[in-house]
Write a protein that holds these residues in place. Structure first.
Motif, PDB file in Angstrom:
ATOM      1  N   ALA A 153      14.082  -0.911   2.031  1.00 55.22           N
ATOM      2  CA  ALA A 153      13.523  -1.885   1.085  1.00 55.22           C
ATOM      3  C   ALA A 153      13.953  -3.309   1.451  1.00 55.22           C
ATOM      4  O   ALA A 153      13.141  -4.244   1.420  1.00 55.22           O
ATOM      5  CB  ALA A 153      13.960  -1.544  -0.344  1.00 55.22           C
ATOM      6  N   ILE A 154      15.205  -3.481   1.816  1.00 60.62           N
ATOM      7  CA  ILE A 154      15.708  -4.822   2.155  1.00 60.62           C
ATOM      8  C   ILE A 154      15.096  -5.319   3.461  1.00 60.62           C
ATOM      9  O   ILE A 154      14.718  -6.493   3.576  1.00 60.62           O
ATOM     10  CB  ILE A 154      17.248  -4.844   2.188  1.00 60.62           C
ATOM     11  N   PHE A 155      14.967  -4.442   4.448  1.00 60.64           N
ATOM     12  CA  PHE A 155      14.317  -4.850   5.696  1.00 60.64           C
ATOM     13  C   PHE A 155      12.852  -5.209   5.454  1.00 60.64           C
ATOM     14  O   PHE A 155      12.344  -6.177   6.033  1.00 60.64           O
ATOM     15  CB  PHE A 155      14.415  -3.744   6.757  1.00 60.64           C
ATOM     16  N   ALA A 156      12.160  -4.456   4.602  1.00 57.81           N
ATOM     17  CA  ALA A 156      10.754  -4.768   4.293  1.00 57.81           C
ATOM     18  C   ALA A 156      10.660  -6.138   3.622  1.00 57.81           C
ATOM     19  O   ALA A 156       9.795  -6.954   3.964  1.00 57.81           O
ATOM     20  CB  ALA A 156      10.148  -3.684   3.408  1.00 57.81           C
ATOM     21  N   TYR A 157      11.550  -6.397   2.663  1.00 56.93           N
ATOM     22  CA  TYR A 157      11.584  -7.709   2.015  1.00 56.93           C
ATOM     23  C   TYR A 157      11.830  -8.801   3.059  1.00 56.93           C
ATOM     24  O   TYR A 157      11.163  -9.840   3.053  1.00 56.93           O
ATOM     25  CB  TYR A 157      12.682  -7.749   0.943  1.00 56.93           C
ATOM     26  N   THR A 158      12.787  -8.566   3.947  1.00 57.15           N
ATOM     27  CA  THR A 158      13.132  -9.551   4.973  1.00 57.15           C
ATOM     28  C   THR A 158      11.935  -9.813   5.883  1.00 57.15           C
ATOM     29  O   THR A 158      11.595 -10.975   6.152  1.00 57.15           O
ATOM     30  CB  THR A 158      14.350  -9.070   5.790  1.00 57.15           C
ATOM     31  N   ASP A 159      11.286  -8.757   6.340  1.00 54.60           N
ATOM     32  CA  ASP A 159      10.105  -8.927   7.202  1.00 54.60           C
ATOM     33  C   ASP A 159       8.981  -9.679   6.495  1.00 54.60           C
ATOM     34  O   ASP A 159       8.324 -10.527   7.084  1.00 54.60           O
ATOM     35  CB  ASP A 159       9.594  -7.573   7.695  1.00 54.60           C
TER      36      ASP A 159
END
Length: 191
Positions: free
Chosen positions: A74-80
């Motif tokens: 979830a955090i990587f998706a937000y970051t991307d």
């Protein structure tokens, strides 16, 4: 939509292709079609608005995550999805705002996962805080390095590498604390 939200959304859009230090209150208020006095009613400066963004920002799917792998996904998706905005934050005087935002999200997620653990009742709140404060900075550092482009490994591959290195570290931490206390014959002794 309320004025502070409009300002926040506009700043995020502007920061997709403009460094924070190059965004003036004048340019921001013109984009939102308000006067400068209205801006100053809500915020002292653009950095204050940026802080407000990170205080109210939500990471989609984070609260539904049931494992640390899902938390990172979830955090990587937000970051991307917000990469240009985040990179401009990281290259500004407001860089610590993103770091604190990510650390806080990871810390809270670790506490939540620990509270949902089947043996959560055998851990004190201090135990859970200690475990969360141990792992959250490590993951936050990885996210920041990924956002800065230092780590180039794709997120899913990175999560797989972390699974190999860490295994089910939360379960192991809980089991280790319980086993330690059982051997000592105590229930809530601090480590």
């Amino acid at each position: 939509m309320k004025t502070p939200v409009r300002l926040a959304n506009t700043l995020k859009v502007m920061m997709e292709d403009t460094a924070l230090e190059q965004i003036s209150v004048k340019a921001l208020t013109e984009e939102v079609s308000i006067n400068r006095q209205t801006f100053y009613y809500y915020f002292r400066n653009v950095y204050d608005l940026l802080a407000e963004i990170y205080l109210n920002e939500k990471i989609p799917n984070l609260n539904e995550a049931k494992t640390w792998e899902q938390v990172l996904t979830a955090i990587f998706a937000y970051t991307d999805n917000n990469l240009a905005f985040i990179r401009n934050t990281l290259s500004s005087i407001g860089r610590d705002l993103f770091k604190e935002f990510i650390y806080s999200a990871l810390y809270r997620s670790h506490l939540r996962l620990l509270n949902e653990h089947k043996h959560a009742d055998k851990l004190s709140h201090d135990d859970k805080k200690f475990i969360a404060s141990l792992y959250a900075p490590m993951f936050a550092n990885i996210i920041v390095q990924y956002a800065e482009g230092v780590i180039k490994t794709p997120p899913l591959q990175l999560i797989e590498q972390l699974k190999v290195l860490l295994g089910n570290y939360l379960r192991e931490a809980v089991d280790n604390i319980i086993n330690y206390r059982n051997k000592k014959g105590v229930t809530n002794e601090r480590l």
